[in-house]
Design an enzyme around this catalytic site. Structure first.
Site: not given
Length: 592
Positions: A68, A72, A76, A247, A309
């Site tokens: 981070d 927050d 990110d 995915d 996947e």
């Protein structure tokens, strides 16, 4: 196609710029690709005809949990950029980012509302471009997660589709009438519990969702869907990504007749009847899409990669995802048969490693033991007593077989699954739906453990999106970098050995002592003039004695030198006969 992994003299810069301009690439993208084209470092894979991904170490990052940078409590893109030096020191060749697209975050990013942007909580497209550029400086590529099976129900496509039965995008999703009031079209079930159909009062029809109701499935029988999705793939390829992890890719198609799936007995964690999924998973039509996608991606320079996947039942099905002997579908479908056996069974793992070495038409295996959807391997394979030794054993398997290696953040530290103990603390919706039989995936998604400071160095927030595990004060990067006997040090040495040892890079594999039920041993034959490598792994809590016969391998085996071991008693081993392996010991040696 142009191969930018070769020296730039194979084509002119003028020709390159003409190509980039003709494709309509932005100035920023042209600059990014020009840097890729002119690379002369390790990223260019000079001196080998192999694509870069064949020998790569790929590192999955769950962006919410890595670093981070804003305070927050959520990781990110800038946080990832800040940690690139660590990844370079580990020996990572590519980062796979779990989804960073705009999303309502019902499934933490796997419900995408815009395929061509970055969610503000992770940053901006400029932050993404900076990550790509900074990673490039460190010879690290970026791989995106692409979700092609479904969108968010907030995606503009679905908003249009649900607005009326006559909307032009109605057929972009799968809408059907029910069998009666309150009765869905058939018995299909969601992976995440209960019926796979949701009634929508706007048009009095049901829509299909293989996963959450907020993730409606796209209708891949509509060619407009394929065009739109391929355009989004091009958006990121033009931006310089090295490829995609696809995915849930076997679920693209469903039976057009909507036949009920067969009940196979028992119930699942959600209390639903177990079904065979034969009409909603791995239908043959998906391979046509994969061939077209592969052709499109292969038109780009730089050996872009397609990873799948692919939870599949056997090696025959896995081979189909490569395209078999045609080699024209995925570059690297994940072999889940090895890493998710969840038990140290030498015979079973020997069989499955041998299968992927010999029964996929010479395609490159991809082995993975950890990801964001499964409890960490530390917990799945550990016995509570020898967990550290078992973690080293799994790492040795991962980096000494012929496969491309895929690992998950924190795996190299020995991070453990930290499952919530109360339902009210669960963030993952499948844990909320299935509690207490299914507690969700929060346990394997906790923040990366960087140091012993507050929030493990992950964040300065008062509270992080998931709590930091309590063992962070001792299990963290800073502590393990200072310990020459740490698991992190073991990973670094294995990755470096894999990168520099010719036998581990290119050597033909061959199983040794093939009937031993307790010890997995194999050979990687060195190329001419280079030693071969022998690996022996004790899968039991008892000492095991092995003798490794190299007869028939073409190797005399006169000179033995230990390259790596986690037990000092093996360090001076000079013979392949009567080797005593301590409990869960790993031994890697050169043989010549």
């Amino acid at each position: 196609m142009m191969k930018l992994n070769r020296p730039l003299c194979t084509f002119s810069l003028l020709a390159f710029m003409v190509l980039a301009t003709s494709r309509g690439y932005s100035c920023r993208t042209q600059a990014t690709l020009l840097v890729l084209a002119s690379s002369t470092g390790p990223l260019a894979a000079q001196g080998t005809p192999d694509p870069w991904w064949k020998h790569a170490v790929i590192y999955e990052i769950y962006p919410r949990s890595f670093q981070d940078s804003t305070g927050d409590g959520i990781g990110d893109l800038r946080g990832i950029t800040q940690r690139l030096d660590y990844l370079q020191s580990l020996g990572v060749d590519a980062i796979w980012l779990s989804p960073i697209y705009p999303s309502p975050q019902v499934d933490f990013g796997y419900d995408i509302s815009d395929y061509e942007n970055v969610d503000p909580q992770y940053g901006t497209l400029a932050d993404f471009d900076e990550l790509v550029a900074e990673a490039k400086k460190r010879n690290i590529r970026i791989i995106m997660d692409m979700v092609m099976n479904h969108t968010s129900d907030k995606h503009p496509w679905f908003v249009e589709s649900r607005s009326s039965r006559t909307n032009p995008k109605r057929d972009w999703y799968i809408w059907r009438d029910g069998k009666g009031p309150g009765i869905p079209p058939n018995n299909w079930e969601s992976v995440f519990g209960h019926s796979a159909w949701k009634f929508d009062a706007t048009t009095n029809q049901w829509y299909y969702h293989k996963f959450y109701p907020e993730q409606p499935d796209l209708n891949w029988r509509n060619p407009e869907v394929e065009k739109a999705m391929f355009d989004s793939v091009r958006f990121w390829l033009d931006r310089g990504v090295a490829g995609f992890r696809l995915d849930a890719i076997p679920t693209l198609f469903e039976d057009p007749q909507l036949r009920n799936e067969k009940e196979i007995g028992g119930v699942n964690a959600y209390g639903d009847l177990n079904l065979d999924n034969s009409y909603t998973d791995n239908l043959p039509e998906v391979h046509d899409v994969m061939r077209r996608l592969r052709k499109m991606v292969a038109s780009y320079p730089g050996d872009r990669v397609l990873i799948g996947e692919t939870y599949l039942p056997n090696i025959q099905e896995l081979d189909k995802w490569y395209g078999g002997s045609r080699h024209d579908e995925l570059n690297l479908p994940m072999d889940m048969q090895i890493g998710f056996t969840n038990k140290l069974d030498a015979n079973l793992l020997r069989q499955r490693i041998e299968e992927v070495e010999t029964k996929v038409h010479g395609n490159q295996p991809l082995v993975v033991f950890d990801n964001h959807d499964n409890a960490r391997s530390w917990n799945r394979y550990g016995d509570g007593v020898h967990d550290d030794a078992i973690a080293r054993l799994l790492a040795t398997m991962l980096f000494t077989t012929r496969a491309t290696a895929l690992m998950y953040y924190g795996q190299e530290l020995g991070m453990v699954t930290t499952t919530p103990t109360r339902k009210e603390d669960v963030k993952d919706p499948i844990g909320v739906i299935g509690w207490p039989n299914e507690k969700g995936r929060d346990g394997e998604r906790t923040p990366m453990q960087w140091n012993a400071s507050k929030d493990a160095g992950f964040s300065t927030a008062a509270a992080t999106w998931l709590p930091v595990p309590p063992d962070y004060t001792t299990i963290n990067v800073q502590a393990e970098e200072a310990d020459p006997n740490s698991l992190l040090d073991w990973y670094k040495k294995l990755i470096e050995l894999r990168r520099t040892n010719p036998a581990l890079r290119d050597g033909e594999p061959q199983m040794l002592d093939p009937t031993n039920p307790n010890v997995l041993s194999y050979l990687r034959k060195g190329p001419p003039g280079s030693p071969s490598v022998v690996v022996s792994l004790n899968f039991t809590a008892q000492p095991q004695t092995v003798s490794l016969d190299l007869a028939g391998t073409g190797i005399a085996g006169v000179n033995i030198m230990t390259l790596m071991t986690d037990d000092a008693s093996l360090q001076s081993t000079k013979s392949l006969t009567h080797i005593v392996l301590p409990p869960f010991a790993s031994w890697v040696a050169s043989v010549q």
